[in-house]
Design an enzyme around this catalytic site. Structure first.
Site, short mmCIF file in Angstrom:
data_model
loop_
_atom_site.label_atom_id
_atom_site.label_comp_id
_atom_site.label_asym_id
_atom_site.label_seq_id
_atom_site.Cartn_x
_atom_site.Cartn_y
_atom_site.Cartn_z
CB THR A 85 -1.01 -24.39 -15.92
OG1 THR A 85 -2.42 -24.63 -15.99
CG2 THR A 85 -0.74 -23.29 -14.91
CB CYS A 86 -0.81 -28.58 -19.07
SG CYS A 86 -0.55 -29.14 -17.42
CG ASN A 87 -5.12 -29.10 -16.33
OD1 ASN A 87 -5.29 -29.74 -17.37
ND2 ASN A 87 -4.73 -29.65 -15.21
NE ARG A 88 -6.37 -23.44 -13.72
CZ ARG A 88 -7.66 -23.58 -13.51
NH1 ARG A 88 -8.48 -22.58 -13.79
NH2 ARG A 88 -8.14 -24.70 -13.03
CG HIS A 134 -11.85 -18.19 -11.62
ND1 HIS A 134 -12.44 -19.36 -12.05
CD2 HIS A 134 -10.69 -18.08 -12.31
CE1 HIS A 134 -11.67 -19.93 -12.96
NE2 HIS A 134 -10.60 -19.17 -13.13
CD GLU A 173 -2.99 -29.39 -9.84
OE1 GLU A 173 -1.80 -29.63 -9.64
OE2 GLU A 173 -3.42 -28.71 -10.77
N GLY A 181 9.60 -57.17 -16.06
CA GLY A 181 8.85 -56.65 -17.21
C GLY A 181 9.07 -55.15 -17.32
N GLY A 214 6.82 -52.53 -18.36
CA GLY A 214 5.58 -51.78 -18.65
C GLY A 214 5.74 -50.30 -18.34
#
Lengths: 448, 274
Positions: free
Chosen positions: A50-53, A100, A115, A190, A192
């Site tokens: 994944t993007c984190n692991r 883990h 999450e 606006g 943003g």
């Protein structure tokens, strides 16, 4: 005896630049699984990227060899130096590996605690590895347990409570005011980035009535085209305030543009239908006093950040509850693993005694009729069962209390069990829940 | 009387246990408590039905409501009935937290007033039966509306003050709460109308006139007019949001004054305290 392990790196130990380098794109996974299947030291394997692991879970009898093989594979596959890789990776074995994965699947090891996406990603990784044939009985049990634990945690604790990003907090607040967002009208002042992200989230959950106003008409039109909404001239926005339910403001105006008196008048015209103003601008676009009006809810960027922080703090408090739950699950799983470890010894002992019985029956066959032989077989089997009952119970008890290996050694030495060979069928890890398909742990998440 | 006491205590026990589970669900998190809270409330409700049936059989009257204890107990039963009925259609997750203390207050007080001697009953008159049934159910609906209004104000306060706490997370949206406040009033209003009309007809049967200048008559009519006003202004979108919710609180206050408060004034026909 096969042991579980995990090798990998995550957001805690490696910067995003390195994680990106080691990530396995979805399309490459079949070839990755093929490579892994060809490593004899690792009979079972699974890749979670994944993007984190980036992690490889597996089963090996020689953990040291497995680690070396996998480091070599990762270096070769991603063209990185072993030294660089060794600085960032972790390698957990047995109980640490179990802990883990249980923590990862439950979102406790995530960048944002609790999450939602990670559970879906773990599920997906498990499904892919199963489809490729890299997962067999032990990893199957391991991941089923991890997914079940994660699911239980979401049901029994509030680890996933509250939104933790500015845009998702804004959407959550909108839902707390209007209920299910569907017919609510949105006015965007606006263009943003955060405002656009909030709009995107709101549109994703159902709203379709959106007006966009920007001092630069071209930018309003560009945003309107992108989301198929309606651009309006900036000077006319106040006319739309009467009908809008949610105002997302992020203009670069140096002074407030949403005034107390204007909103007061509009609220009378709206017959006090609630109005939610999300002021993302710095300096602020709405006068603070606006929030004192009945049925008007004004949140500026600081307020939204405070809500994020409060939700993060709450989730952190829930972690302790989750850890207790996880420890119980780990204990349960490790107990099961120990029974699995004992199984070959028990089966070998039984096979050894069965062989002796068969030999004696063969010798006695000459002088007895088949009926008598059958009766004799039954008697001997009963004697075997009774003889083995107490020692096996004691062996299982010893397994639960961590002293099983002495008994194993004793049995192997006394009965010379090394010589006993088991068939493939006898060697199989017993599945406690037969009939369960990989990824059958129900969950609504999809892989992110 | 002793059996009554044990039965009532058991029913109160169910309600209290259900309340404790609602509290656990609300503050302790986890979804496991809520179904049990509702199940135990259901058990209490069933026990109440059995109790009421025994009362009917023992008294020979279809509606044995002649003492304050019976009135309070029947009112608490109506509140649970309306809650259970409404929870089929509306999301009332957190309502138990406030509704059950109200139910317990009514049902618990009935234990204290158990020894009160009964007043004469008019249960042979069908107008009287309709009047009692509809009035109690109407007030029970308004009680649920009252609970919704309190929860609305709690959620509104949290959103206004930007204090994100358990209330914010656990309470339904303002829209949902306002909808409960409104729908329970819509449910209760026709019942109140029927109660008022049947009351007039019953007065006609007993006293020969439709209207008497009795505090209860005046208060009921005023309450009816207040609810009519609120529902009308909500219907034509004249009043929404916090103001509408505040108005419903005021209306419930009037309803309770009509139900119980008037007993403290001189009333000839509705005085449970006498």
């Amino acid at each position: 005896m096969n042991s579980l392990f995990v090798i990998g790196l995550n957001h805690k130990f490696a910067p995003v630049k390195f994680r990106e380098k080691l990530a396995f794109p979805k399309n490459d996974l079949p070839s990755v699984f093929l490579h892994l299947r060809n490593i004899p030291a690792i009979p079972e394997s699974l890749v979670l990227s994944t993007c984190n692991r980036v992690e490889i879970y597996g089963v090996a009898s020689d953990l040291k060899a497995a680690r070396e093989e996998l480091v070599h594979f990762l270096c070769f596959y991603h063209a990185v130096e072993a030294e660089t890789l060794n600085r960032s990776i972790y390698f957990y074995e047995e109980e640490a590996a179990v802990r883990h994965l249980f923590r990862v699947a439950s979102g406790l090891d995530s960048m944002v605690v609790g999450e939602y996406e990670i559970l879906g990603q773990v599920k997906e990784a498990y499904r892919w590895a199963s489809q490729e044939g890299n997962v067999k009985s032990l990893l199957h049990q391991f991941f089923e347990r991890a997914l079940r634990t994660a699911k239980r945690m979401r049901e029994e604790t509030e680890i996933a409570r509250g939104a933790v990003s500015v845009s998702s907090v804004a959407v959550e607040l909108a839902e707390k005011i209007f209920g299910r967002i569907s017919q609510e009208k949105i006015l965007i002042l606006g263009t943003g980035k955060v405002g656009e992200l909030t709009l995107k989230r709101l549109m994703k959950i159902g709203t379709r009535f959106v007006w966009v106003a920007s001092r630069t008409m071209a930018r309003a039109e560009e945003l309107a085209r992108k989301y198929a909404v309606l651009p309006i001239p900036f000077e006319t926005w106040k006319q739309y305030l009467k009908d809008a339910d949610i105002v997302i403001s992020s203009t670069a105006a140096p002074h407030p543009i949403i005034h107390y008196e204007d909103v007061k008048q509009v609220m009378a015209l709206r017959k006090h239908k609630p109005l939610f103003i999300i002021d993302l601008a710095v300096p602020r676009d709405a006068e603070e006093k606006v929030n004192t009006l009945d049925d008007v809810y004004l949140y500026n960027i600081d307020d939204l950040h405070t809500v994020c922080q409060s939700n993060i703090k709450f989730r952190e408090k829930e972690v302790a509850k989750c850890e207790v739950l996880i420890e119980k699950q780990i204990e349960d799983f490790l107990r099961w693993l120990k029974h699995i470890e004992a199984a070959p010894t028990i089966r070998k002992l039984q096979a050894h005694l069965d062989a002796i019985i068969e030999e004696e029956l063969r010798l006695a066959a000459g002088s007895r009729s088949p009926k008598e032989l059958e009766e004799l077989r039954r008697v001997l089997s009963r004697v075997k069962g009774k003889l083995l009952h107490d020692p096996l119970m004691k062996l299982k008890e010893a397994q639960d209390h961590g002293g099983g290996h002495h008994y194993h050694e004793a049995l192997h030495t006394l009965f010379d069990l090394q010589k006993v060979k088991l068939s493939d069928e006898e060697n199989k890890v017993p599945d406690r829940e037969p009939g369960k398909q990989p990824g059958s742990c129900s969950s609504r998440e999809s892989a992110g | 009387m002793n059996t009554h006491y044990i039965f009532l205590a058991a029913i109160n026990g169910f309600y209290f246990l259900s309340f404790a589970l609602f509290v656990l669900h609300f503050f302790h998190g986890g979804k496991a408590w809520k179904p049990w809270a509702n199940r135990i409330l259901g058990l209490g409700f069933l026990a109440s039905i059995v109790f009421e049936t025994v009362q009917v059989a023992a008294s020979g009257s279809l509606l044995p409501i002649t003492t304050l204890y019976q009135a309070l107990f029947f009112f608490s039963w109506c509140m649970v009935l309306v809650y259970l009925l409404m929870s089929w259609k509306l999301r009332l997750d957190t309502f138990g937290l406030i509704l059950l203390p109200l139910v317990l207050a009514m049902s618990g007080t009935s234990l204290i007033c158990l020894k009160q001697p009964p007043a004469p009953t008019y249960s042979h008159n069908h107008w009287f039966l309709i009047h009692i049934l509809t009035a109690f159910l109407a007030y029970a609906s308004f009680a649920l509306s009252f609970v919704g209004a309190l929860l609305y104000l709690a959620q509104n306060r949290g959103l206004k003050s930007k204090k994100i706490n358990t209330f914010y997370h656990k309470l339904p949206s303002l829209e949902a709460l306002e909808s409960v406040v409104y729908r329970t009033m819509v449910f209760g209003f026709p019942l109140l109308t029927l109660a008022l009309a049947s009351g007039f007809f019953w007065t006609k049967d007993v006293y020969g006139v439709f209207w008497r200048w009795d505090p209860k008559f005046v208060a009921s009519t005023l309450t009816w007019l207040i609810y009519l006003g609120i529902l009308y202004s909500r219907y034509v979108s004249l009043m929404r949001g916090r103001k509408a919710v505040m108005a419903s609180l005021f209306a419930f206050f009037c309803a309770m004054l009509t139900f119980l408060g008037v007993n403290f004034f001189e009333s000839n026909v509705h005085n449970f305290l006498k």
